[in-house]
Design a protein around this motif. Structure first.
Motif, PDB file in Angstrom:
ATOM      1  N   CYS A   1     -26.061  -6.454  23.884  1.00  0.00           N
ATOM      2  CA  CYS A   1     -25.241  -7.500  23.266  1.00  0.00           C
ATOM      3  C   CYS A   1     -25.455  -7.630  21.761  1.00  0.00           C
ATOM      4  O   CYS A   1     -24.820  -8.438  21.115  1.00  0.00           O
ATOM      5  N   SER A   2     -26.305  -6.800  21.180  1.00  0.00           N
ATOM      6  CA  SER A   2     -26.660  -6.992  19.776  1.00  0.00           C
ATOM      7  C   SER A   2     -25.631  -6.456  18.785  1.00  0.00           C
ATOM      8  O   SER A   2     -25.689  -6.785  17.613  1.00  0.00           O
ATOM      9  N   GLN A   3     -24.683  -5.630  19.231  1.00  0.00           N
ATOM     10  CA  GLN A   3     -23.737  -5.028  18.279  1.00  0.00           C
ATOM     11  C   GLN A   3     -22.292  -5.048  18.777  1.00  0.00           C
ATOM     12  O   GLN A   3     -21.606  -4.028  18.742  1.00  0.00           O
TER      13      GLN A   3
ATOM     14  N   LYS B   1     -34.931   0.608  14.534  1.00  0.00           N
ATOM     15  CA  LYS B   1     -35.746  -0.407  15.212  1.00  0.00           C
ATOM     16  C   LYS B   1     -36.998   0.219  15.817  1.00  0.00           C
ATOM     17  O   LYS B   1     -38.095  -0.318  15.691  1.00  0.00           O
TER      18      LYS B   1
END
Length: 178
Positions: A133-135, A169
């Motif tokens: 869901c981060s991008q 990351k």
């Protein structure tokens, strides 16, 4: 889409009914995987859940309990609410193609594994992916570019902002451990 799979049929039905009552648009249901079960038990599991709900079901194909293409087709034919499958068994792009080929237009195929193989999945017939869901913005951009036929720019965005940020990351995490 709410994940309502469980290790037992009664619990999966309970979760599924509750999700539907609470307004879920669809259910993601993983096959039983704690103890190995046979094809007949998997079919019985999905048929029992399907008979208790009225919203769409995503089959969730996972390495611990893979759903072969022929079983995906059988389930879609036997269960009126099974409309989708999220493929996460490696090699994912190959499995996406096999499921697309086996099920034709009976199921809508999505990729999984955090969207790591999104472009390869779309090349082989996936209609989407379920990424981390981060991008969301970047995944939508890649999707739109790919659908417009600009695969080169879709790959550039994917490599720079999705794959590249994951590598960055991991590099930062490794550096912080030393």
């Amino acid at each position: 889409i709410i994940n309502t799979g469980a290790h037992g049929t009664a619990l999966a039905i309970q979760y599924s009914k509750l999700a539907q009552e609470q307004g879920a648009d669809g259910l993601m249901i993983i096959p039983p995987h704690f103890f190995p079960v046979g094809t007949k038990q998997v079919v019985n599991y999905y048929e029992a859940i399907d008979s208790e709900i009225t919203i769409p079901i995503f089959l969730q194909d996972i390495p611990q309990s893979p759903i072969p293409p022929s079983l995906a087709l059988e389930l879609a034919k036997k269960c009126q609410n099974i409309s989708y499958i999220k493929v996460e068994t490696s090699p994912i792009a190959t499995k996406v193609f096999q499921v697309v080929d086996a099920t034709k237009d009976v199921l809508t195929i999505f990729g999984g594994a955090g969207g790591s193989y999104f472009i390869e999945e779309m090349r082989r017939g996936a209609k989407g992916t379920m990424p981390f869901c981060s991008q969301p913005k970047e995944f939508v951009e890649v999707w739109n570019l790919f659908q417009k036929g600009d695969e080169e720019e879709a790959i550039n965005i994917f490599n720079k902002f999705i794959i590249g940020s994951e590598i960055e990351k991991k590099t930062k995490i490794k550096a912080s451990l030393h």
